[in-house]
Design a protein around this motif. Structure first.
Motif, PDB file in Angstrom:
ATOM      1  N   PRO A   1       1.137   5.556   0.371  1.00 32.97           N
ATOM      2  CA  PRO A   1       0.418   6.598   1.117  1.00 32.97           C
ATOM      3  C   PRO A   1      -0.730   7.229   0.326  1.00 32.97           C
ATOM      4  CG  PRO A   1       2.775   6.873   1.371  1.00 32.97           C
ATOM      5  CD  PRO A   1       2.578   5.789   0.352  1.00 32.97           C
ATOM      6  N   GLU A   2      -0.549   7.393  -0.966  1.00 31.20           N
ATOM      7  CA  GLU A   2      -1.597   8.005  -1.785  1.00 31.20           C
ATOM      8  C   GLU A   2      -2.784   7.078  -2.069  1.00 31.20           C
ATOM      9  OE1 GLU A   2       1.764   6.791  -4.658  1.00 31.20           O
ATOM     10  OE2 GLU A   2       1.630   7.735  -2.707  1.00 31.20           O
ATOM     11  N   ASP A   3      -2.673   5.787  -1.687  1.00 31.30           N
ATOM     12  CA  ASP A   3      -3.779   4.850  -1.897  1.00 31.30           C
ATOM     13  C   ASP A   3      -4.981   5.159  -1.012  1.00 31.30           C
ATOM     14  OD1 ASP A   3      -2.606   3.296  -3.901  1.00 31.30           O
ATOM     15  OD2 ASP A   3      -1.600   2.006  -2.432  1.00 31.30           O
ATOM     16  N   ASN A   4      -4.742   5.773   0.140  1.00 32.70           N
ATOM     17  CA  ASN A   4      -5.834   6.151   1.038  1.00 32.70           C
ATOM     18  C   ASN A   4      -6.771   4.972   1.344  1.00 32.70           C
ATOM     19  OD1 ASN A   4      -7.163   7.949   2.693  1.00 32.70           O
ATOM     20  ND2 ASN A   4      -8.538   8.647   1.069  1.00 32.70           N
ATOM     21  N   ILE A   5      -6.183   3.864   1.775  1.00 34.23           N
ATOM     22  CA  ILE A   5      -6.938   2.654   2.099  1.00 34.23           C
ATOM     23  C   ILE A   5      -7.223   2.621   3.592  1.00 34.23           C
ATOM     24  CG2 ILE A   5      -6.834   0.130   2.186  1.00 34.23           C
ATOM     25  CD1 ILE A   5      -5.246   0.218  -0.429  1.00 34.23           C
ATOM     26  N   SER A   6      -8.487   2.478   3.931  1.00 32.87           N
ATOM     27  CA  SER A   6      -8.896   2.400   5.341  1.00 32.87           C
ATOM     28  C   SER A   6      -8.476   1.061   5.934  1.00 32.87           C
ATOM     29  CB  SER A   6     -10.410   2.521   5.461  1.00 32.87           C
ATOM     30  OG  SER A   6     -10.841   3.737   4.936  1.00 32.87           O
TER      31      SER A   6
ATOM     32  N   VAL B   1       0.848  -1.184   0.000  1.00 36.47           N
ATOM     33  CA  VAL B   1       0.000   0.000   0.000  1.00 36.47           C
ATOM     34  C   VAL B   1       0.892   1.246   0.000  1.00 36.47           C
ATOM     35  CG1 VAL B   1      -1.734   1.276   1.320  1.00 36.47           C
ATOM     36  CG2 VAL B   1      -1.846  -1.215   1.209  1.00 36.47           C
TER      37      VAL B   1
END
Length: 157
Positions: A14-19, A12
């Motif tokens: 940082p720009e993926d913004n996965i919760s 993952v």
């Protein structure tokens, strides 16, 4: 059930913004998050879990890819669950699958696929017993035969 291969996943960014995933609680078991990856073709979150009984015994693994387009995961499926040989229980496998499907629907997936090798009779039977199957399709991949089960959000799963 089939799961994504390592070359289909990436770490993952940082720009993926996965919760972060949450613990999923079933009757007599929990599905606890173990790691998060991203599905390479689309960047969709791929959550990996350990399955524990209420007495804190690890009995299996599971995964859920939150891919909106079922065609993107048509050969691997959104959901995978596997129980260890000594804890192989078709009813528990069905319940784990149901909980993951339900969670996928809560996360916004309208159609969820599970892909199973056709010769895995007990797993095929478990998938057939999950709610209402909106479709069941057979396909070949590299000479192996598979069954794809589709569960829709309105299908009673």
């Amino acid at each position: 059930m089939t799961a994504p291969r390592g070359n289909e996943l990436r770490d993952v960014l940082p720009e993926d913004n996965i919760s972060p995933p949450k613990i999923l609680i079933g009757e007599g078991f929990e599905i606890r998050p173990s790691r998060i990856k991203a599905y390479k073709p689309t960047g969709a979150p791929a959550y990996f879990y350990d399955v524990f009984t209420d007495d804190n015994t690890r009995v299996g693994i599971a995964s859920l890819i939150l891919e909106q387009d079922p065609q993107q995961v048509s050969e691997i499926g959104h959901v995978c669950a596997r129980l260890s040989e000594e804890h192989d229980n078709p009813e528990l496998l069905k319940q784990v699958g149901e909980l993951l499907i339900s969670h996928g629907h809560e996360c916004g997936l309208s159609d969820i696929h599970i892909v199973v090798p056709e010769q895995s009779e007990s797993v095929v039977t478990a998938c057939e017993s999950i709610g209402t199957t909106c479709n069941k399709a057979y396909f070949d991949r590299s000479g192996e035969k598979f069954v794809r089960f589709g569960y829709s959000a309105g299908g009673g799963v």
